[in-house]
Scaffold this active site. Structure first.
Site, mmCIF file in Angstrom:
data_model
loop_
_atom_site.group_PDB
_atom_site.id
_atom_site.type_symbol
_atom_site.label_atom_id
_atom_site.label_comp_id
_atom_site.label_asym_id
_atom_site.label_seq_id
_atom_site.Cartn_x
_atom_site.Cartn_y
_atom_site.Cartn_z
ATOM 1 N N GLY A 33 28.703 51.717 -19.270
ATOM 2 C CA GLY A 33 29.667 52.715 -18.809
ATOM 3 C C GLY A 33 30.162 53.552 -19.981
ATOM 4 O O GLY A 33 30.282 53.043 -21.093
ATOM 5 N N ASP A 64 36.861 47.382 -21.297
ATOM 6 C CA ASP A 64 37.308 46.066 -20.808
ATOM 7 C C ASP A 64 37.810 45.141 -21.927
ATOM 8 O O ASP A 64 38.486 44.156 -21.656
ATOM 9 C CB ASP A 64 36.158 45.343 -20.085
ATOM 10 N N ARG A 107 58.271 52.467 -1.510
ATOM 11 C CA ARG A 107 56.973 51.881 -1.172
ATOM 12 C C ARG A 107 56.575 50.745 -2.100
ATOM 13 O O ARG A 107 57.093 50.623 -3.209
ATOM 14 C CB ARG A 107 55.880 52.947 -1.320
ATOM 15 N N GLU A 167 40.481 44.849 -10.754
ATOM 16 C CA GLU A 167 39.471 44.961 -9.694
ATOM 17 C C GLU A 167 38.804 43.610 -9.458
ATOM 18 O O GLU A 167 38.311 43.329 -8.366
ATOM 19 C CB GLU A 167 38.421 46.012 -10.068
ATOM 20 N N THR A 179 39.068 57.264 -13.548
ATOM 21 C CA THR A 179 40.066 58.047 -14.304
ATOM 22 C C THR A 179 40.432 57.285 -15.581
ATOM 23 O O THR A 179 40.890 57.876 -16.560
ATOM 24 C CB THR A 179 41.366 58.289 -13.498
ATOM 25 N N ARG A 229 38.428 55.875 -17.652
ATOM 26 C CA ARG A 229 37.469 56.084 -18.742
ATOM 27 C C ARG A 229 37.399 57.565 -19.125
ATOM 28 O O ARG A 229 36.607 57.945 -19.982
ATOM 29 C CB ARG A 229 36.066 55.634 -18.307
HETATM 30 O O1 F6P Z 1 32.529 47.833 -18.130
HETATM 31 C C1 F6P Z 1 33.289 48.968 -18.014
HETATM 32 C C2 F6P Z 1 33.602 49.285 -16.570
HETATM 33 O O2 F6P Z 1 34.393 50.438 -16.521
HETATM 34 C C3 F6P Z 1 34.232 48.132 -15.787
HETATM 35 O O3 F6P Z 1 35.598 48.025 -16.027
HETATM 36 C C4 F6P Z 1 33.870 48.525 -14.377
HETATM 37 O O4 F6P Z 1 33.811 47.409 -13.518
HETATM 38 C C5 F6P Z 1 32.504 49.115 -14.523
HETATM 39 O O5 F6P Z 1 32.406 49.563 -15.862
HETATM 40 C C6 F6P Z 1 32.226 50.263 -13.589
HETATM 41 O O6 F6P Z 1 30.932 50.712 -13.803
HETATM 42 P P1 F6P Z 1 30.320 52.039 -13.185
HETATM 43 O O7 F6P Z 1 30.893 53.219 -13.895
HETATM 44 O O8 F6P Z 1 28.862 51.901 -13.427
HETATM 45 O O9 F6P Z 1 30.709 52.060 -11.742
#
Ligand code: F6P
Length: 382
Positions: free
Chosen positions: A13, A134, A169, A230, A304, A306
């Site tokens: 990613g 992460d 909320r 997540e 958002t 990243r």
């Molecule tokens: O490893 C980084 C990360 O942003 C994780 O936090 C997330 O689960 C994953 O990549 C999402 O990956 P992609 O952008 O391929 O959906």
């Protein structure tokens, strides 16, 4: 044979700071009279010979720009192969085809484990740079990208507070991080989230969410921010006892990416919690007794987190990692990754460094989280 051309690739990613590392490498390479070759789309470009020249004169201040100018992908060159060793040897031969003498791979555990195998089985001249929002790599105190993502998530939760307050909320904010809770824990503490759920401590819906919300409403709180990873999931007892909308089988059957990681975001745990809370008449009754409508929403921060430019910490860390990686190449030290230990840049064996790390029970953030939840409502009780 001396090093004349160095290949650089970014895999996995994207994350803020990738360009900062590339720029750090380019600065040192230029000074040492070494040419940099950009390999596009991670291991995909390595396998398919997708390259671009990297001329530092064309990239002033690249370290301030988010994302990666080399593009990225989650291509796993070992996927489906019978022998990892044979494949690693084949891959190492690509150096000649690509006309590079060494390779700097910038990525997380998946990307760097490929680099490690190439070094281990074929003696390839590779150096790794640990990347991931992460922060779950054992070989470094921080990966670059992490603090930018923490800040983004923390800002999002700070901002959501005004909406939560205006509408009275409950917001359940879903935060990336796969099966590691660093992002959720740090951004949750930073924003003062009222409940923080992370994968390392499977939660009990009744005790950790419903009862806390009831206590908070009874103590006078009218809005609530819950930060959830997540990858946070309920413990088995709670899953059986408290959940009507999902089961263990659903979690186990999640689709996987090319490295075999379950696509946790597909579960959408924040929405599942919203659905479960909406089924709880007792919770709604407690809100109503306190003259608050029960309204619960899920917000998935997703990509958002990243996005955008790296913060100053990640710019500097990226530049330092890039410089250190290029220095390793110049010194002829391969099979290592660069790493932050305290505030010093050190090296770490790739094989060890790519192992995963998690938040452990003795981490002081665990205690802070529990104190935040508990002391808030207890301190308001007469
Ligand atoms: O490893 C980084 C990360 O942003 C994780 O936090 C997330 O689960 C994953 O990549 C999402 O990956 P992609 O952008 O391929 O959906």
């Amino acid at each position: 044979m001396g090093i004349k051309r160095v290949g650089i690739l970014t895999g996995g990613g994207d994350c803020p700071g990738l360009n900062s590392v590339i720029y750090g490498i380019m600065l040192k390479a230029f000074d040492a009279g070494i040419e940099c070759v950009g390999i596009l789309k991670g291991w995909k470009g390595f396998v398919e010979n997708l390259t671009i020249p990297l001329d530092i004169a064309e990239h002033d201040d690249l370290h301030t720009v988010g994302g990666t100018l080399l593009y990225t992908s989650r291509t796993n060159p070992f996927k489906g192969v019978a022998s990892k060793e044979e494949r690693a040897k084949e891959l190492a031969k690509k150096f000649e085809e690509l006309n590079i003498d060494a390779l700097i791979a910038i990525g997380g555990d998946d990307t760097l484990s490929v680099a490690d195998a190439m070094h281990k089985y074929a003696g390839a001249k590779v150096v790794g740079c640990p990347k991931t929002i992460d922060n779950d790599l054992a070989g470094t105190h921080y990966t670059f990208g992490f603090w930018s993502a923490v800040q983004l998530a923390s800002n999002a939760m700070d901002n959501l507070t005004t909406t939560a307050r205006s509408h009275q909320r409950v917001f359940i904010v879903e935060i990336m991080g796969r099966d590691a809770g660093f992002l959720t824990m740090y951004s949750g503490l930073s924003a003062g989230a009222d409940i923080i759920l992370i994968p390392e401590t499977p939660f009990d819906l009744e005790k950790d969410v419903i009862n806390v919300l009831k206590e908070r409403v009874n103590a006078g709180y009218k809005y609530h921010i819950i930060a959830t990873s997540e990858g946070a999931y309920p413990n088995n007892d709670s899953l059986k006892k408290d959940f009507k909308t999902i089961s263990k089988e659903i979690i186990e059957k999640l689709p996987k990416d090319t490295y075999g990681n379950p696509l946790l975001a597909k579960l959408n745990i924040s929405q599942i919690i919203v659905d479960e809370l909406n089924l709880r008449k007792d919770l709604k009754a407690t809100f109503q007794q306190n003259k608050v409508e029960f309204e619960c929403r899920s917000v998935v921060l997703g990509h958002t987190m990243r996005a955008g430019p790296p913060n100053s910490f990640d710019r500097i860390l990226g530049l330092r990692f890039g410089l250190a990686a290029m220095n390793l190449v110049l010194e002829g030290i391969f099979g290592k990754m660069v790493s932050l230990q305290g505030n010093k840049i050190k090296t770490f064996p790739l094989a060890e460094g790519v192992k995963k790390k998690y938040i452990t029970a003795e981490n002081d953030k665990m205690e802070l989280r529990d104190l935040l939840v508990k002391v808030r409502y207890l301190s308001k009780q007469k």
